[in-house]
Design a protein around this motif. Structure first.
Motif: not given
Length: 267
Positions: A43-44, A60-68, A70-71, A80-83
């Motif tokens: 969640p950053g 850059t913050g990267v996470d595979s969770s769109p929910e995370m 988004e938060a 922020w990047e979904v990846g």
């Protein structure tokens, strides 16, 4: 089997989950990096510490969770990047991607099977003299995990959860050997934190936001409450509360900080 993450549930123990990140970051002596990446940023809230420390860096913050992610977007000044972090470890034969000065990954690699194989690719992404720092749980032999594993292997649960994600990690020496063979300077260690928790079922609340979540989500709605009740009972037995209602949760974590050689090709 895919699952989703709940930022609010994860942040219920934000201070306790954040301490290993702070301890890891304290051992990264990078000065004035230009490019910093947090792989598995959640969640950053912890990625923000990177931006605070290295104010001139592009973070850059990267996470595979769109929910995370988004938060995380509530935190400004960070990209922020979904990846998938595995994409960051893939070879770049044309050298088109910008080299990175610092890569941080906090409590994420344990979700990637065979993540030892990713380390050479992550080191390749770094500038000469760049830093890779990561932390993974090392408590998978503790009742907080074994109780779930044993329960999930029983009927009627087993047929529903056999494909649910299960985290795993290696010992510090395993990570150190791989990185030493790549020519890196390596600092690897482990720490066992003693988290003092309160509430009706605090250990269940903890694990249901992280390691147990894929298993719980894999269960059908009619079985999940039964599984949760049995799981809570096992955890209460393994982690009894004292007379003041406090539960002590030992939590072993593994830390690695590696520096890529300066001006020397990595094999």
């Amino acid at each position: 089997m895919s699952h989703t993450w709940d930022p609010d549930r994860y942040l219920a123990y934000a201070d306790e989950r954040g301490r290993p990140f702070v301890d890891l970051l304290a051992r990264v002596p990078a000065e004035n990096p230009r490019v910093v990446v947090d792989l598995g940023c959640g969640p950053g809230n912890l990625t923000a510490l990177l931006a605070d420390r290295w104010r001139s860096a592009a973070v850059t913050g990267v996470d595979s969770s769109p929910e995370m992610i988004e938060a995380a977007r509530a935190v400004v000044g960070i990209r922020w990047e979904v990846g998938d972090l595995r994409d960051w470890a893939r070879p770049d034969p044309l050298a088109l991607r910008e080299p990175i000065d610092v890569i941080v990954s906090n409590a994420t690699l344990q979700w990637v099977p065979d993540h030892l194989e990713l380390l050479p690719g992550l080191i390749e992404r770094l500038q000469p003299g760049g830093w890779l720092a990561f932390q993974v749980p090392g408590n998978f032999d503790e009742p907080s995990h074994t109780a779930r594993t044993d329960l999930a292997a029983r009927a009627p649960y087993a047929e529903h959860v056999r494909d649910a994600g299960v985290p795993t990690s290696r010992d510090p020496v395993d990570y150190a050997r791989v990185l030493l063979d790549l020519g890196c300077e390596v600092d690897a260690w482990e720490t066992t934190y003693l988290h003092v928790l309160t509430g009706a079922d605090p250990v269940f609340d903890w694990v249901s936001g992280t390691g147990a979540r894929p298993t719980l989500q894999a269960l059908p709605d009619d079985l999940r409450p039964l599984f949760e009740d049995e799981f809570k009972a096992l955890l209460r037995q393994a982690y009894p509360a004292d007379s003041a209602g406090r539960v002590v949760l030992p939590f072993r974590r593994i830390f690695v900080v590696a520096r890529k050689p300066q001006g020397v090709p990595v094999p």
